[in-house]
Structures are given as C-alpha cells and as structure tokens.
Motif scaffolding. Structure first.
Motif, PDB file in Angstrom:
ATOM      1  N   VAL A 153       0.844  -1.200   0.000  1.00 59.63           N
ATOM      2  CA  VAL A 153       0.000   0.000   0.000  1.00 59.63           C
ATOM      3  C   VAL A 153       0.880   1.251   0.000  1.00 59.63           C
ATOM      4  O   VAL A 153       1.837   1.350   0.771  1.00 59.63           O
ATOM      5  N   LEU A 154       0.548   2.176  -0.881  1.00 62.30           N
ATOM      6  CA  LEU A 154       1.209   3.479  -0.881  1.00 62.30           C
ATOM      7  C   LEU A 154       0.160   4.521  -0.523  1.00 62.30           C
ATOM      8  O   LEU A 154      -0.752   4.804  -1.305  1.00 62.30           O
ATOM      9  N   ILE A 155       0.276   5.086   0.690  1.00 57.50           N
ATOM     10  CA  ILE A 155      -0.651   6.142   1.115  1.00 57.50           C
ATOM     11  C   ILE A 155      -0.118   7.473   0.574  1.00 57.50           C
ATOM     12  O   ILE A 155       1.066   7.781   0.740  1.00 57.50           O
ATOM     13  N   VAL A 156      -0.986   8.236  -0.075  1.00 56.77           N
ATOM     14  CA  VAL A 156      -0.551   9.513  -0.651  1.00 56.77           C
ATOM     15  C   VAL A 156      -1.337  10.650  -0.007  1.00 56.77           C
ATOM     16  O   VAL A 156      -2.560  10.733  -0.125  1.00 56.77           O
ATOM     17  N   GLU A 157      -0.597  11.520   0.687  1.00 54.70           N
ATOM     18  CA  GLU A 157      -1.201  12.606   1.469  1.00 54.70           C
ATOM     19  C   GLU A 157      -0.603  13.939   1.029  1.00 54.70           C
ATOM     20  O   GLU A 157       0.583  14.019   0.705  1.00 54.70           O
ATOM     21  N   GLY A 158      -1.417  14.984   1.031  1.00 52.98           N
ATOM     22  CA  GLY A 158      -0.929  16.304   0.616  1.00 52.98           C
ATOM     23  C   GLY A 158      -0.011  16.935   1.647  1.00 52.98           C
ATOM     24  O   GLY A 158       1.033  17.484   1.311  1.00 52.98           O
ATOM     25  N   ILE A 159      -0.405  16.866   2.927  1.00 57.53           N
ATOM     26  CA  ILE A 159       0.385  17.542   3.962  1.00 57.53           C
ATOM     27  C   ILE A 159       0.306  16.788   5.284  1.00 57.53           C
ATOM     28  O   ILE A 159      -0.751  16.276   5.650  1.00 57.53           O
ATOM     29  N   VAL A 160       1.451  16.713   5.950  1.00 57.70           N
ATOM     30  CA  VAL A 160       1.501  16.135   7.294  1.00 57.70           C
ATOM     31  C   VAL A 160       1.892  17.263   8.240  1.00 57.70           C
ATOM     32  O   VAL A 160       2.925  17.909   8.054  1.00 57.70           O
ATOM     33  N   GLY A 161       1.010  17.537   9.216  1.00 55.23           N
ATOM     34  CA  GLY A 161       1.285  18.598  10.186  1.00 55.23           C
ATOM     35  C   GLY A 161       1.782  17.990  11.477  1.00 55.23           C
ATOM     36  O   GLY A 161       2.938  17.599  11.590  1.00 55.23           O
ATOM     37  N   THR A 162       0.888  17.881  12.457  1.00 51.53           N
ATOM     38  CA  THR A 162       1.282  17.259  13.723  1.00 51.53           C
ATOM     39  C   THR A 162       1.558  15.763  13.548  1.00 51.53           C
ATOM     40  O   THR A 162       2.223  15.148  14.379  1.00 51.53           O
ATOM     41  N   GLY A 163       1.020  15.194  12.494  1.00 54.17           N
ATOM     42  CA  GLY A 163       1.182  13.758  12.245  1.00 54.17           C
ATOM     43  C   GLY A 163       0.077  12.909  12.860  1.00 54.17           C
ATOM     44  O   GLY A 163       0.014  11.706  12.634  1.00 54.17           O
ATOM     45  N   LYS A 164      -0.826  13.560  13.614  1.00 54.53           N
ATOM     46  CA  LYS A 164      -1.890  12.791  14.287  1.00 54.53           C
ATOM     47  C   LYS A 164      -2.784  12.079  13.267  1.00 54.53           C
ATOM     48  O   LYS A 164      -3.174  10.936  13.450  1.00 54.53           O
ATOM     49  N   THR A 165      -3.110  12.801  12.208  1.00 57.57           N
ATOM     50  CA  THR A 165      -3.991  12.223  11.180  1.00 57.57           C
ATOM     51  C   THR A 165      -3.346  10.977  10.574  1.00 57.57           C
ATOM     52  O   THR A 165      -3.996   9.935  10.423  1.00 57.57           O
ATOM     53  N   MET A 166      -2.061  11.101  10.242  1.00 56.81           N
ATOM     54  CA  MET A 166      -1.368   9.978   9.610  1.00 56.81           C
ATOM     55  C   MET A 166      -1.249   8.792  10.566  1.00 56.81           C
ATOM     56  O   MET A 166      -1.416   7.642  10.166  1.00 56.81           O
ATOM     57  N   GLU A 167      -0.961   9.088  11.852  1.00 53.62           N
ATOM     58  CA  GLU A 167      -0.876   7.999  12.841  1.00 53.62           C
ATOM     59  C   GLU A 167      -2.202   7.234  12.900  1.00 53.62           C
ATOM     60  O   GLU A 167      -2.222   6.006  12.906  1.00 53.62           O
ATOM     61  N   THR A 168      -3.299   7.996  12.941  1.00 51.59           N
ATOM     62  CA  THR A 168      -4.621   7.367  13.033  1.00 51.59           C
ATOM     63  C   THR A 168      -4.908   6.544  11.782  1.00 51.59           C
ATOM     64  O   THR A 168      -5.397   5.410  11.860  1.00 51.59           O
ATOM     65  N   LEU A 169      -4.590   7.123  10.640  1.00 58.33           N
ATOM     66  CA  LEU A 169      -4.840   6.416   9.384  1.00 58.33           C
ATOM     67  C   LEU A 169      -3.990   5.144   9.298  1.00 58.33           C
ATOM     68  O   LEU A 169      -4.467   4.080   8.887  1.00 58.33           O
ATOM     69  N   LEU A 170      -2.724   5.254   9.709  1.00 64.90           N
ATOM     70  CA  LEU A 170      -1.837   4.075   9.658  1.00 64.90           C
ATOM     71  C   LEU A 170      -2.380   2.951  10.532  1.00 64.90           C
ATOM     72  O   LEU A 170      -2.388   1.786  10.116  1.00 64.90           O
ATOM     73  N   GLU A 171      -2.837   3.305  11.734  1.00 61.23           N
ATOM     74  CA  GLU A 171      -3.410   2.282  12.621  1.00 61.23           C
ATOM     75  C   GLU A 171      -4.603   1.615  11.946  1.00 61.23           C
ATOM     76  O   GLU A 171      -4.758   0.399  11.977  1.00 61.23           O
ATOM     77  N   HIS A 172      -5.435   2.451  11.332  1.00 66.44           N
ATOM     78  CA  HIS A 172      -6.642   1.961  10.659  1.00 66.44           C
ATOM     79  C   HIS A 172      -6.263   0.993   9.522  1.00 66.44           C
ATOM     80  O   HIS A 172      -6.820  -0.098   9.405  1.00 66.44           O
ATOM     81  N   VAL A 173      -5.301   1.410   8.702  1.00 70.66           N
ATOM     82  CA  VAL A 173      -4.915   0.599   7.532  1.00 70.66           C
ATOM     83  C   VAL A 173      -4.214  -0.693   7.970  1.00 70.66           C
ATOM     84  O   VAL A 173      -4.462  -1.770   7.425  1.00 70.66           O
ATOM     85  N   LYS A 174      -3.361  -0.585   8.997  1.00 72.17           N
ATOM     86  CA  LYS A 174      -2.614  -1.770   9.471  1.00 72.17           C
ATOM     87  C   LYS A 174      -3.558  -2.880   9.917  1.00 72.17           C
ATOM     88  O   LYS A 174      -3.238  -4.059   9.781  1.00 72.17           O
TER      89      LYS A 174
END
Ligand code: IMP
Length: 225
Positions: free
Chosen positions: A137-158
């Motif tokens: 899986v290649l997750i493609v995101e426009g912007i990472v700020g605090t990283g909270k969104t990405m952490e949550t998404l990664l947990e969800h995808v994993k």
C-alpha cells in the motif's frame, strides 16, 4: 512507514524550506484574481511541485518497481498530488522495463476547522478495506502537520493486514514534538505555517490555486467559519 531503508532515510526530508524563507512575491506569478489580498506569498510554485513529484515517482519506482501496489489517496487535500504522482509513475512504467501495476483507492479524512487541527478526526469512505490484506500500500497525502492524522490512518490501515505500507507526503511541516515518523517519500519540509493551494484548503477555499501559498491574516478572516 515500516521498512524504511537507508536510502529512503537519506532523502526522506525532501527539499527543506527554512523558517526565514520569505517566499516569492505573488506579483511574480499568475494566480486567480478572486484570491487577491488573501495570500502573503508563494512558498512553492506549481512548476517546482511538478519537478519534485517527477523525482518522487522515480524514487518510488526504484523501490517498488515490479510490485503490485494499491495507492490510497487521502482526500481531499491529497487528490492533486496523488493524480500527478500516479501520472508520473505511469509515464515511467510506460518507458522502462520496470513497471508498477497500480490500483487507486480513495479515503476521506477531515480533522481541521479554520487553521486548527481538531481532536475530532473523521475517516469517511473507509468502510471496508479488507482488500488491502497482503497488498503493498502506498498512502498519498498532501500535507503532514502534527502527524496525528497519519498515525490514526496508519493504525486503521494496518488493521487490514497489508504486506507493506509506504507513505508519500508532498509537504511535511516542521512541528515541534511531532508524534509521527516521517513519510518514506517527502516532497518538501516546510515551516509550521498554514499553507493553501494545490488542493490544500482553508475551509474548502483555495483548492483552485496551483501554487502552494501562505494564507494572509485577512484571507483567514474572510473565509473563517
Ligand atoms: P495533522 O493531523 O496535524 O498532521 O494534519 C494533517 C491534516 O490536516 C492534513 O490531512 C490536512 O488536511 C490538514 N492540514 C494540516 N496543515 C494544513 C495546512 O497548512 N493547510 C491545509 N491543510 C492542512
């Protein structure tokens, strides 16, 4: 973000834009007249985004060539970067012996109100990702700020047990005490300021701007909800 190899590590921060970089004057570029007065400066011109994206596509091709991948585009802010990145990977696939068979899927997240991250992260359109099991899986995101969104998404995808997850982020903000690890593929590391354009919005405005710009205080006031 697992399995980051040394090569990916060296290039992971992308092009670094320092805090004291004043940006380009808006007068040097074209932009929609309806945003006149709403922006401070251009921080990354559209052409530079495209050139950097071309190189990211090559890096992805070098690392993942000949693997099937599922591209997971994070909407809405990631749509333009994802479209341009996929386009460049397709061009490389057409013109070399290596090829990446790709499927593209969309996931919609929302966590920002005005220019503030909220605790209230919504994952919309992520009903059933069970088809990710055993996939690259290649997750493609426009912007990472605090990283909270990405952490949550990664947990969800994993939780759907993919074989491998890589993350491509066009922009990563230099945020102190950022929770997250850095994406595997980064376009630009930028100061911790609110940026718009190239599909990144402020309350749904500015997605129709090609360059990445710093929003002005009057722009924030004008489009505040
Ligand atoms: P984080 O959880 O703080 O990393 O925020 C990530 C999400 O917030 C991204 O998916 C964007 O939707 C949004 N975001 C963060 N910073 C900005 C910005 O400067 N401009 C526009 N959207 C942003």
């Amino acid at each position: 973000m697992a399995e980051v190899d040394a090569r990916a590590d060296r290039r992971s921060e992308g092009i670094v834009i320092n805090d004291d970089w004043p940006g380009y004057s808006l007068d040097l570029f074209s932009y929609p007249a309806h945003y006149s007065g709403d922006l401070d400066c251009v921080i990354v011109p559209h052409g530079v985004i495209m050139d950097r994206t071309e190189r990211l596509a090559r890096n992805i091709m070098d690392d993942l060539g000949d693997h099937d991948i599922v591209v997971l585009c994070v909407l809405k802010g990631g749509y333009q970067f994802c479209a341009d990145l996929v386009e460049r990977i397709k061009a490389l696939s057409r013109n070399s012996n290596h090829t990446i068979p790709m499927r593209v899927h969309f996931i919609r997240l929302r966590s920002y109100l005005n220019d503030q991250s909220t605790e209230d992260l919504h994952i919309l359109g992520a009903e059933d990702l069970s088809f990710l099991a055993g996939k690259n899986v290649l997750i493609v995101e426009g912007i990472v700020g605090t990283g909270k969104t990405m952490e949550t998404l990664l947990e969800h995808v994993k939780a759907f047990k993919p074989k491998m997850i890589k993350v491509a982020g066009l922009l990563v903000k230099r945020v102190q005490h950022s929770l997250a690890s850095v994406p595997d593929y980064v376009g630009f590391e930028i100061p911790n300021r609110f940026v718009v354009g190239y599909a990144l919005d402020y309350n749904e405005y500015f997605r129709d701007l090609n360059h990445i710009c710093i929003i002005s205080e009057s722009g924030k006031k004008k489009y505040k909800v």
